[in-house]
Scaffold this active site. Structure first.
Site, PDB file in Angstrom:
ATOM      1  CB  ALA A 273      -0.915   0.105   1.261  1.00  0.00           C
ATOM      2  N   PRO A 274       0.448   2.359  -0.749  1.00  0.00           N
ATOM      3  CG  PRO A 274       0.378   4.444  -1.571  1.00  0.00           C
ATOM      4  CD  PRO A 274       1.068   3.377  -0.741  1.00  0.00           C
ATOM      5  N   GLY A 276       1.276   2.029  -5.759  1.00  0.00           N
ATOM      6  CA  GLY A 276       2.180   2.571  -6.978  1.00  0.00           C
ATOM      7  C   GLY A 276       2.848   1.487  -7.630  1.00  0.00           C
ATOM      8  CG  ASP A 318       3.676  -9.718  10.716  1.00  0.00           C
ATOM      9  OD1 ASP A 318       4.292  -9.077   9.720  1.00  0.00           O
ATOM     10  OD2 ASP A 318       3.761  -9.667  11.984  1.00  0.00           O
ATOM     11  CB  CYS A 387      10.915   6.510   0.424  1.00  0.00           C
ATOM     12  SG  CYS A 387       9.802   6.155   1.580  1.00  0.00           S
TER      13      CYS A 387
END
Length: 459
Positions: A273-274, A276, A318, A387
């Site tokens: 998620a989300p 892309g 998980d 990121c």
């Protein structure tokens, strides 16, 4: 990924998460009043801007379009320039404000941001700020606030001339750490990139040149398109409702490319998620299983995948303990991280992240990587990405994994051509053969998010 690395939104004073129901009875009458609430939520309750806005959504959506735009501009400016703003306030006072007067400082911050960086007429910046000082506790400090703001207005040029807009706006721990890792010149370039509002990047299913022309943008590489700043609400642009494209920073589109051709391959996107990268792989023809521990975040992924009309299996579990009967051909692990590479888009993270967060998240990343080895068949690929600009969340994770599992996994170095044909992409490949993007890369074109990725092969 930023959403995975969110800190608790619990209030330090009350211990309960904020909610829309709590904020609605005191619905702000103007943008500045809402910005004051957002500022408190971010700096005191450690909420992200998205969380803070969500908790005040009714008030925000009730505003006129122009007022919503000003709200975003003002809170973004406060987050990007908070160091300089506080420095200007301190310079215009004979004594530093005590901690108990934090509400006074917040009002001063709103006024100073407008006076120093937004070209708001001085009388409007001062008067609207003083209007926020309501109630006997704050109203008594109006003379002080008036004097400080008027001095900032008179001396704005001199105050800014004495500041270092790169170092002054970066948290001390980040500045000192990144100086050691990247050097002062690069750290300054990163800090300056954080001060600019980024352009809007899209990833299209097909025909990038045609969509770039239609949307008024340019093709960055492959199927990535960059639109200029101020392109407006993405959901109002052509092609959105038809599912022709999705919003995705160019740097975030690169890790999926490292898996190579994925058509008909069985691929897992972990911490998806989300969505892309899920969309990117599904559009390329992979048989995708998107995995995330958060059902709430997967709801957004489902909405995106439905709009894009893509076929994806979605699983809430998980991934540190997830086991499968049939291993995958490839796995993309975009691990939860401190997201310090995304301050161009989320400048508030610089105000709420700490080194302790990096240590905590690195433990989760290690567990995810270890378990990922059991999910891939021999000869299959793993791409690990974050990121983050922190080595503990990037190359140090890989070195640890390789040292502890020499008979199970090996690094498969990236070649420049794996990222695309453009010559500048070669500068993103490290000597070890990993991907390292910095916010200052392609600065003249608007920069990119900070990203790390490594490609591994299961032995």
């Amino acid at each position: 990924m930023t959403e995975n690395s969110k800190k608790s939104s619990k209030s330090r004073s009350g211990g309960k998460a904020s909610s829309g129901r709590e904020s609605s009875p005191r619905r702000p009458a103007n943008p500045r009043q809402l910005v004051l609430l957002l500022l408190k939520s971010i700096l005191r309750e450690q909420q992200t801007l998205d969380e803070a806005l969500s908790n005040n959504l009714a008030a925000f959506e009730a505003m006129e379009k122009r007022d919503r735009a000003f709200t975003r501009l003002l809170i973004s400016t406060l987050m990007r320039r908070l160091g300089q703003i506080d420095k200007a306030i301190n310079a215009c006072m004979s004594r530093k404000l005590p901690a108990k007067m934090i509400d006074v400082r917040d009002i001063l911050r709103l006024g100073a941001a407008q006076l120093l960086f937004l070209d708001t007429p001085p009388h409007a910046a001062v008067s609207t700020s003083l209007d926020l000082a309501r109630g006997p506790r704050l109203a008594g400090h109006k003379p002080l606030m008036n004097a400080v703001l008027r001095r900032i207005s008179r001396e704005a040029e001199e105050l800014l001339a004495e500041m270092d807009d790169s170092r002054d706006n970066m948290p001390k721990w980040m500045w000192e750490k990144w100086n050691k890792i990247y050097g002062e010149e690069t750290t300054r370039a990163i800090a300056l990139a954080h001060l600019e509002e980024p352009p809007l990047d899209l990833n299209v299913k097909s025909a990038p040149e045609q969509w770039a022309e239609k949307l008024g943008g340019t093709v960055t590489s492959g199927n990535s398109i960059r639109l200029p700043q101020g392109s407006g609400d993405p959901s109002q642009l052509p092609g959105f409702n038809d599912g022709e494209w999705w919003v995705q920073d160019f740097a975030a589109s690169l890790p999926a490319l490292l898996l190579g051709p994925v058509k008909n391959l069985k691929v897992a996107d972990i911490c998806a998620a989300p969505g892309g990268k899920t969309a990117e792989l599904a559009a390329a023809g992979a048989n995708i299983t998107a995995v995330d521990i958060s059902a709430k975040r997967l709801k957004r992924l489902r909405e995106n995948i439905k709009r894009l009309n893509l076929d994806v299996e979605i699983l809430t579990t998980d991934a540190t303990t997830w086991q499968v009967e049939q291993p995958f051909d490839a796995v993309l692990l975009d691990a939860p991280c401190s997201a310090t590479g995304t301050l161009r888009k989320h400048p508030e993270l610089g105000r709420i992240k700490r080194q302790a967060d990096v240590h905590q998240l690195s433990e989760i990343q290690s567990k995810l990587l270890e378990n990922t080895l059991s999910l891939v068949k021999p000869g299959g690929l793993i791409v690990y990405a974050t990121c983050s600009l922190e080595p503990e969340e990037g190359v140090e994770q890989i070195e640890k994994l390789l040292a502890e599992n020499p008979t199970l996994v090996e690094r498969l170095p990236i070649k420049a051509g794996d990222l695309g044909p453009e010559p500048w992409l070669a500068s993103l490949v490290t000597p070890e053969g990993d991907l390292r993007c910095l916010p200052c890369h392609q600065k003249e074109e608007g920069g990119i998010d900070g990203f790390y990725a490594c490609r591994l092969k299961r032995i």
